[in-house]
Structure formats: C-alpha cells, structure tokens
Write an enzyme that holds these catalytic residues in place. Structure first.
Site, PDB file in Angstrom:
ATOM      1  CB  SER A 194       0.941   5.780  -2.132  1.00 57.48           C
ATOM      2  OG  SER A 194       1.895   5.773  -0.857  1.00 57.48           O
ATOM      3  CE  LYS A 195       5.418   8.917   0.158  1.00 60.35           C
ATOM      4  NZ  LYS A 195       5.595  10.530   0.190  1.00 60.35           N
ATOM      5  CG  LEU A 255      -1.712   1.280   1.388  1.00 59.19           C
ATOM      6  CD1 LEU A 255      -2.622   1.806   0.176  1.00 59.19           C
ATOM      7  CD2 LEU A 255      -2.720   0.804   2.542  1.00 59.19           C
ATOM      8  CE1 TYR A 256       5.023   6.036   2.500  1.00 55.29           C
ATOM      9  CE2 TYR A 256       6.825   4.218   2.764  1.00 55.29           C
ATOM     10  CZ  TYR A 256       6.379   5.666   2.871  1.00 55.29           C
ATOM     11  OH  TYR A 256       7.171   6.660   3.034  1.00 55.29           O
ATOM     12  N   GLY A 257       4.267   1.585  -0.557  1.00 57.25           N
ATOM     13  CA  GLY A 257       5.047   1.575  -1.504  1.00 57.25           C
ATOM     14  C   GLY A 257       4.374   2.042  -2.737  1.00 57.25           C
TER      15      GLY A 257
END
Length: 248
Positions: free
Chosen positions: A159-160, A155-157
């Site tokens: 988005s970046k 999820l985080y990766g």
C-alpha cells in the site's frame, strides 16, 4: 515562533498521535494554521490545546478516512476552517502485519482504503486548487518496507509502495503548476502505534547506522523541510528518514 508558514493552512491527517501529532505541532510552530484530523476527538482536542497554548492556531476535524466521500468531506471542512489549504500531509494510515495466507479480504480492503484511496482523493480534492493558485506542498508518509521485502509486510508495504508511485506521478502532474509533491520514508519510529512491536522495533533499528529508534519529532522535521522553501527545488522525491537503513 517562526513565521515561515505564516498565513498558510496545513491539513495533517492522522494528526492525533505519533508522527502526525509531532508534525501538527511543528508546522504550527512555523506559523501555519493547522487543521488536524483523526478518529479520536479527545486526543485531537489535546493536540489543539497544546498548539494554542504555545501561541499557535489549530482546529481538529473528526474523520475516519476510508473512501472518497470522507476525503472530500475533510477537504471541504479544512477549507471552511482555513480558507484554503496550502499544505497537505497525508500521514493517516494503518499497518497490520502478518502472514499473507491469514489476511482477510476485509482487512485487505481497509488497508488500501485508508492508505491509498483516501490520500488519492484528498489530493484530487485539494491539489487542483493549489495549482490554480500557483503554489502548494504535499507530503505523503511512506515506510521503509515499501521498497524492502520483509515477511509479514506484503499488505502494508504494497500500500505504501503505491503511495510512493503516486508521489512521483503527482509531482509530474501538479509540479508544473507550482505544487511540490514529495514523501518521506520513515524507519523504525517510537509511536503509540509501534508500541505493539516491543523489542522488535529496537532490533530492527539496531541494524542501521544510527543504531536507534527515531522520535516522531525527527520525522516531523523532515516533513517541515519538504513543505517550506528550504526544499524549493525538491519535487517527486522520497526522502529516507530511516537512520541509514537504506545504506545497509
């Protein structure tokens, strides 16, 4: 105090702690009028007091960046305080980790709202004015996991990873008008937000050539490089500031 950014206004999102705080202090030290945003007014005012005590100029704007309206409101307020925004640092972000199957839809939406939608509409609000003036600098803060597959980081990766693509697309869109758009990709950095990772942060850092965790000031120095004339021929780049993790 250096005067390299004298006469300019810099907007730093997520400027109340960690990399954002260090960046606000660094850019103010270069002469910029720094407008920093965040959710914690107490911490924000502390940063402002630190900058002013050192002879710099700063203002805090409370903002919870989760949608286009909040991004536009922050852009408007920054212009009211600084006259115009010459430098934008999209640092605000959230970074939950965990198994994909355990991710709630509300959490997914909030990550993309904060990490992707808000920076997108801040650039939409500010970059055209920079382009009309023929100059400006934008730096987006990414992460090493935007390009490195790691369990629990989907999820985080992702988005970046979106931020990194937008960095390149914005460089192509606004670069011809004099607006330089770049990003940094930090490695393990010791901040209030990463404290929850405990020893895991040191273990991650130990795998890189530097063999240690970074300090927020080291990320701020890279951002300062990208917003000053020292990087005048750098556009659309994602600068790894990861202690060499990219190499191994």
């Amino acid at each position: 105090m250096s005067a390299e950014l004298s006469g300019s206004t810099a907007l730093v999102t997520g400027g109340t702690s960690g990399i954002g705080r260090a960046t606000a202090v660094t850019l103010a030290g270069l002469g910029a009028h720094v407008v920093l945003s965040g959710r914690d007014a107490g911490r924000g005012e502390q940063v402002v007091e630190t900058i002013r005590a050192a002879g710099g100029k700063a203002d805090f704007v409370a903002a919870d960046l989760t949608d286009a309206a909040s991004a536009r409101a922050l852009a408007d307020r920054a212009r009211e305080l600084g006259g115009q925004v010459d430098v934008l640092v999209n640092n605000a972000g959230i970074f939950p980790t965990g198994p994909t199957a355990d991710t709630a839809e509300a959490d997914f939406d909030r990550v993309y709202a904060t990490n992707v939608k808000a920076p997108y509409f801040l650039v939409a609000a500010l970059a055209p004015d920079m382009a009309a003036r023929g100059r400006g600098a934008i730096v987006n803060v990414s992460t090493m996991v935007a390009t490195r597959g790691m369990a629990g980081m989907a999820l985080y990766g992702s988005s970046k990873a979106a931020i990194e693509l937008m960095t390149k697309a914005w460089a192509a869109e606004f670069g011809p008008s004099g607006v330089r758009v770049n990003a940094i990709s930090p490695g393990p950095t010791r901040t209030e937000g990463t404290a929850a990772f405990g020893d895991g942060l040191d273990e991650l850092a130990s795998a890189g050539p530097a063999g240690r965790v970074a300090a927020p000031a080291e990320m701020a120095a890279a951002i300062a490089f990208l917003v000053t004339e020292a990087s005048s021929f750098v556009q659309g780049a994602v600068l790894p500031v990861d202690g060499g993790r990219l190499a191994v």
